[in-house]
Write a protein that holds these residues in place. Structure first.
Motif, PDB file in Angstrom:
ATOM      1  N   ARG A  30       0.814  -1.200   0.000  1.00  0.00           N
ATOM      2  CA  ARG A  30       0.000   0.000   0.000  1.00  0.00           C
ATOM      3  C   ARG A  30       0.857   1.264   0.000  1.00  0.00           C
ATOM      4  NH1 ARG A  30      -4.611  -1.637   4.468  1.00  0.00           N
ATOM      5  NH2 ARG A  30      -5.714  -3.164   3.133  1.00  0.00           N
TER       6      ARG A  30
ATOM      7  N   ASP B   8     -12.630   0.215  -7.365  1.00  0.00           N
ATOM      8  CA  ASP B   8     -12.884  -1.178  -7.759  1.00  0.00           C
ATOM      9  C   ASP B   8     -13.530  -1.957  -6.610  1.00  0.00           C
ATOM     10  OD1 ASP B   8     -11.839  -0.740 -10.267  1.00  0.00           O
ATOM     11  OD2 ASP B   8      -9.777  -1.298  -9.653  1.00  0.00           O
ATOM     12  N   ARG B   9     -13.040  -1.734  -5.407  1.00  0.00           N
ATOM     13  CA  ARG B   9     -13.608  -2.430  -4.247  1.00  0.00           C
ATOM     14  C   ARG B   9     -15.071  -2.047  -4.051  1.00  0.00           C
ATOM     15  NH1 ARG B   9      -8.901  -1.915   0.384  1.00  0.00           N
ATOM     16  NH2 ARG B   9      -7.414  -3.394  -0.577  1.00  0.00           N
TER      17      ARG B   9
ATOM     18  N   GLU C 270      -8.112   4.309  -7.345  1.00  0.00           N
ATOM     19  CA  GLU C 270      -8.661   3.346  -8.295  1.00  0.00           C
ATOM     20  C   GLU C 270      -8.967   2.016  -7.607  1.00  0.00           C
ATOM     21  OE1 GLU C 270      -5.886   3.026 -11.430  1.00  0.00           O
ATOM     22  OE2 GLU C 270      -6.335   5.023 -12.261  1.00  0.00           O
ATOM     23  N   VAL C 271      -8.091   1.659  -6.737  1.00  0.00           N
ATOM     24  CA  VAL C 271      -8.308   0.392  -6.021  1.00  0.00           C
ATOM     25  C   VAL C 271      -9.553   0.486  -5.161  1.00  0.00           C
ATOM     26  CG1 VAL C 271      -7.367  -1.127  -4.247  1.00  0.00           C
ATOM     27  CG2 VAL C 271      -5.883  -0.282  -6.060  1.00  0.00           C
ATOM     28  N   LYS C 272      -9.742   1.637  -4.526  1.00  0.00           N
ATOM     29  CA  LYS C 272     -10.923   1.826  -3.691  1.00  0.00           C
ATOM     30  C   LYS C 272     -12.189   1.772  -4.526  1.00  0.00           C
ATOM     31  CE  LYS C 272      -8.762   4.489   0.013  1.00  0.00           C
ATOM     32  NZ  LYS C 272      -8.687   5.810   0.689  1.00  0.00           N
TER      33      LYS C 272
ATOM     34  N   GLU D  84      -3.438   5.481  -7.586  1.00  0.00           N
ATOM     35  CA  GLU D  84      -3.678   4.031  -7.640  1.00  0.00           C
ATOM     36  C   GLU D  84      -4.549   3.587  -6.483  1.00  0.00           C
ATOM     37  OE1 GLU D  84       0.148   2.276  -7.707  1.00  0.00           O
ATOM     38  OE2 GLU D  84       0.515   2.724  -9.824  1.00  0.00           O
ATOM     39  N   ARG D  85      -4.335   4.224  -5.353  1.00  0.00           N
ATOM     40  CA  ARG D  85      -5.147   3.880  -4.187  1.00  0.00           C
ATOM     41  C   ARG D  85      -6.615   4.195  -4.460  1.00  0.00           C
ATOM     42  NH1 ARG D  85      -1.523   6.293   0.826  1.00  0.00           N
ATOM     43  NH2 ARG D  85       0.202   4.785   0.636  1.00  0.00           N
TER      44      ARG D  85
END
Length: 231
Positions: free
Chosen positions: A202, A216-217, A212-214, A209-210
């Motif tokens: 992380r 997606d989640r 985008e990851v959030k 990127e964080r």
């Protein structure tokens, strides 16, 4: 045996008879009572026994020469009886064994105490001696009691030492056993490693990127909720 072999034996027998006649000539000339009357009592007894033994032995020899079994004849018993008289005379000559006198200490002590009973000094000394002997006896008894008690103490110490040794052994066994908490901690170590790796990943990701990851989640969670509602 041949006649030539018997001649020397006969000559020897003739010589022995001549010697015997010479020895017995004083006795044969007179009576036994006269010759023994002037002798002391012990010598008189010896004389009578010797004369009897000589006569009995001559009869014994005469029987043997005529082929008679002299041991079964009464003469043989008389010879054994005369030999017993010889032994009695020897005992009289040597005399009885002298008895050694023994002093009875206890009886002598009683006589001395009885004789000195009226002496005041002796009574005082005797009392002092008795008191000293009693004191010595008491000291000996106390020393023996102390020794017995000292010898009986070490076993109790050994028992206490053994109990201490057993308790130490139990504590060592308890220390050697692994604690349950450590096992749990060991089981949890893989999960902790995963978390640490995720944290590192992380940190490496950028802020974008964080985000985008959030996103997606969130999408995945929304899809999951919709699917549950449809069901």
């Amino acid at each position: 045996m041949e006649a030539a072999d018997l001649l020397p034996l006969l000559e020897q027998l003739d010589d022995n008879i001549d010697d015997l006649e010479e020895i017995l000539q004083p006795v044969l000339d007179g009576s036994v009572v006269k010759t023994s009357s002037n002798l002391p009592v012990l010598d008189k007894a010896k004389f009578h026994v010797l004369v009897t033994y000589a006569l009995e032995s001559l009869i014994f020899s005469w029987l043997r020469l005529h082929g008679v079994n002299a041991k079964e004849h009464p003469v043989f018993r008389e010879l054994t009886r005369v030999k017993q008289y010889f032994e009695k005379i020897k005992e009289l000559e040597t005399g009885p064994e002298q008895r050694t006198l023994k002093l009875d200490k206890e009886a002598a002590g009683r006589f001395i105490k009885h004789g000195l009973a009226g002496n005041d000094k002796f009574d005082l000394e005797r009392k002092e001696r008795e008191a000293k002997e009693r004191a010595r006896a008491q000291l000996k008894a106390s020393l023996l009691a102390k020794r017995d008690s000292s010898t009986s103490d070490p076993p109790t110490k050994n028992a206490s030492d053994e109990s201490e040794y057993e308790s130490d052994a139990e504590s060592e066994d308890a220390d050697e056993k692994p604690a349950p908490t450590t096992q749990k901690s060991k089981k949890k170590q893989p999960n902790d490693d995963k978390k640490r790796n995720k944290d590192k990943q992380r940190k490496k990701l950028n802020k974008d990127e964080r985000k985008e990851v959030k996103k997606d989640r969130r999408k995945k969670k929304g899809d999951m909720r919709k699917a549950k509602n449809l069901k």
